[in-house]
Design a protein around this motif. Structure first.
Motif, PDB file in Angstrom:
ATOM      1  N   CYS A 111      -1.660   3.832   4.713  1.00 39.81           N
ATOM      2  CA  CYS A 111      -1.589   4.912   3.714  1.00 39.81           C
ATOM      3  C   CYS A 111      -2.810   5.822   3.858  1.00 39.81           C
ATOM      4  O   CYS A 111      -3.623   5.634   4.770  1.00 39.81           O
ATOM      5  CB  CYS A 111      -1.536   4.307   2.304  1.00 39.81           C
ATOM      6  N   THR A 112      -2.916   6.800   2.966  1.00 38.71           N
ATOM      7  CA  THR A 112      -4.072   7.721   3.031  1.00 38.71           C
ATOM      8  C   THR A 112      -5.047   7.485   1.873  1.00 38.71           C
ATOM      9  O   THR A 112      -5.990   8.248   1.696  1.00 38.71           O
ATOM     10  CB  THR A 112      -3.599   9.191   2.972  1.00 38.71           C
ATOM     11  N   ALA A 144       0.839  -1.213   0.000  1.00 39.22           N
ATOM     12  CA  ALA A 144       0.000   0.000   0.000  1.00 39.22           C
ATOM     13  C   ALA A 144       0.869   1.256   0.000  1.00 39.22           C
ATOM     14  O   ALA A 144       0.608   2.205  -0.748  1.00 39.22           O
ATOM     15  CB  ALA A 144      -0.925  -0.019   1.215  1.00 39.22           C
ATOM     16  N   GLN A 145       1.900   1.256   0.827  1.00 41.04           N
ATOM     17  CA  GLN A 145       2.782   2.431   0.887  1.00 41.04           C
ATOM     18  C   GLN A 145       3.523   2.623  -0.437  1.00 41.04           C
ATOM     19  O   GLN A 145       3.687   3.743  -0.916  1.00 41.04           O
ATOM     20  CB  GLN A 145       3.772   2.273   2.038  1.00 41.04           C
ATOM     21  N   SER A 146       3.959   1.522  -1.003  1.00 40.66           N
ATOM     22  CA  SER A 146       4.661   1.587  -2.290  1.00 40.66           C
ATOM     23  C   SER A 146       3.739   2.170  -3.370  1.00 40.66           C
ATOM     24  O   SER A 146       4.140   3.032  -4.158  1.00 40.66           O
ATOM     25  CB  SER A 146       5.128   0.176  -2.655  1.00 40.66           C
ATOM     26  N   TYR A 147       2.482   1.721  -3.383  1.00 38.83           N
ATOM     27  CA  TYR A 147       1.506   2.232  -4.360  1.00 38.83           C
ATOM     28  C   TYR A 147       1.260   3.727  -4.163  1.00 38.83           C
ATOM     29  O   TYR A 147       1.143   4.483  -5.122  1.00 38.83           O
ATOM     30  CB  TYR A 147       0.178   1.492  -4.208  1.00 38.83           C
ATOM     31  N   GLU A 148       1.144   4.141  -2.905  1.00 41.14           N
ATOM     32  CA  GLU A 148       0.885   5.569  -2.651  1.00 41.14           C
ATOM     33  C   GLU A 148       2.057   6.404  -3.184  1.00 41.14           C
ATOM     34  O   GLU A 148       1.855   7.415  -3.854  1.00 41.14           O
ATOM     35  CB  GLU A 148       0.674   5.804  -1.148  1.00 41.14           C
ATOM     36  N   GLN A 149       3.275   5.939  -2.910  1.00 42.11           N
ATOM     37  CA  GLN A 149       4.458   6.673  -3.401  1.00 42.11           C
ATOM     38  C   GLN A 149       4.528   6.661  -4.930  1.00 42.11           C
ATOM     39  O   GLN A 149       5.016   7.602  -5.547  1.00 42.11           O
ATOM     40  CB  GLN A 149       5.737   6.064  -2.824  1.00 42.11           C
ATOM     41  N   ARG A 194      -5.088  -0.207   4.373  1.00 38.18           N
ATOM     42  CA  ARG A 194      -5.694   1.124   4.576  1.00 38.18           C
ATOM     43  C   ARG A 194      -4.994   1.884   5.692  1.00 38.18           C
ATOM     44  O   ARG A 194      -4.765   3.090   5.589  1.00 38.18           O
ATOM     45  CB  ARG A 194      -7.192   0.961   4.879  1.00 38.18           C
TER      46      ARG A 194
END
Ligand SMILES: O=C(O)c1ccccc1NCC(=O)[C@H](O)[C@H](O)COP(=O)(O)O
Length: 289
Positions: free
Chosen positions: A114-115, A80-85, A111
């Motif tokens: 990330c945001t 999730a964090q990778s996708y947000e970045q 969820r």
């Protein structure tokens, strides 16, 4: 013999019955009320489109019936964090256990990390699952036309919207699309994968696009003109309401270019990212053009 979609739906009916026995509807309704407030799924997609960027719903899935295990080293929070970045607009998280090796906890973990707004990717057939989706933190649910009647979809959509969630309605052929367009949701998914045969063709999206220009739901104003004069399918149909999302089989920059040349700027992508060591970097590369 029944096909995979029929098998999945049969299992879902059993799962819902068992879940209701374990936790009655009233308790699930209360859990939904206590969930963190919904994030704006449609708004996140619109913001990308308004900025002239592709809107990518990035999928978190370990396995699928057609591909088996796709990502053995599966860490939803890190993904999730990778996708947000990497610039994703939203996430899609598989919660089905039996066929996709998913889990509700994967949605919660993703969820919380990330945001981004999150789609519960599952086979929703009963209002119980809509409360369940909100209780686990989902911001959007998927309705698959091949799995539901129109009255069922309308009931499930109404409930999702009452709970503050968005709805992505998914079709695969012209008859299904006509049903999808009867709903209120702006999010019109076209799945390039036939869920019964697993065949994937990007032509599915391109063939159905013209029908979206000419089939406004009765409750919305007609498009400005029809056929070639209709408003573009990719974002700004009927007062900016309809957004076409192409789903499945987007693997290469040429696939993205083909869609964008045809006015489709919203994508749901799983496998291409799940096979990459860094899913967010794969997203940024795929949509760099
Ligand atoms: O993918 C399957 O095998 C499948 C089988 C039966 C029902 C649904 C199935 N997949 C769901 C999807 O359509 C995809 O997870 C989603 O659109 C992303 O597709 P992809 O980018 O090709 O991973």
């Amino acid at each position: 013999m029944s096909d995979i979609l029929d098998q999945i739906l049969a299992v879902k009916r059993e799962e819902v019955a068992a879940a209701r026995r374990a936790e009655p509807l009233e308790a699930m309704r209360e859990a939904a009320e206590l969930a963190p407030p919904p994030r704006d799924f449609v708004g996140a997609i619109r913001a990308k489109l308004a900025a002239g960027q592709p809107a990518v719903i990035a999928e978190i899935k370990k396995a699928s019936p057609s591909k088996g295990v796709i990502r053995p080293d599966f860490k939803p929070a890190e993904i999730a964090q990778s996708y947000e970045q990497g610039g994703a607009a939203c996430l899609s998280v598989l919660t089905d256990r039996q066929f996709f090796q998913g889990a509700p906890d994967y949605l919660r973990e993703a969820r919380d990390a990330c945001t981004l707004p999150v789609l519960r990717k599952d086979f929703i057939i009963d209002p119980y699952q809509v409360y369940e989706a909100r209780a686990m933190g989902a911001d959007c649910i998927l309705l698959i036309v091949a799995a539901l009647s129109l009255p069922q979809m309308q009931e499930l959509e109404d409930l999702a919207m009452q709970l503050g969630m968005a709805v992505l309605v998914e079709s695969h052929d012209a008859a299904e699309l006509e049903q999808a367009l009867q709903l209120q949701t702006p999010l019109i998914g076209i799945n390039n994968r036939n869920l019964r045969s697993f065949e994937v063709s990007l032509k599915t999206t391109l063939d159905l696009l013209p029908r979206i220009h000419t089939s406004p739901p009765p409750s919305l104003p007609h498009p400005v003109g029809e056929g070639p004069d209709a408003l573009p399918a990719s974002g700004e149909g009927w007062g900016g309401e309809r957004i076409v999302i192409t789903e499945s089989g987007i693997l290469a920059p040429t696939d993205v270019a083909l869609m964008r040349q045809n006015g489709v700027n919203s994508f749901l992508v799983g496998e291409a990212f799940m096979r990459a060591a860094e899913p967010g970097e794969a997203l940024a590369r795929l949509f760099a053009g």
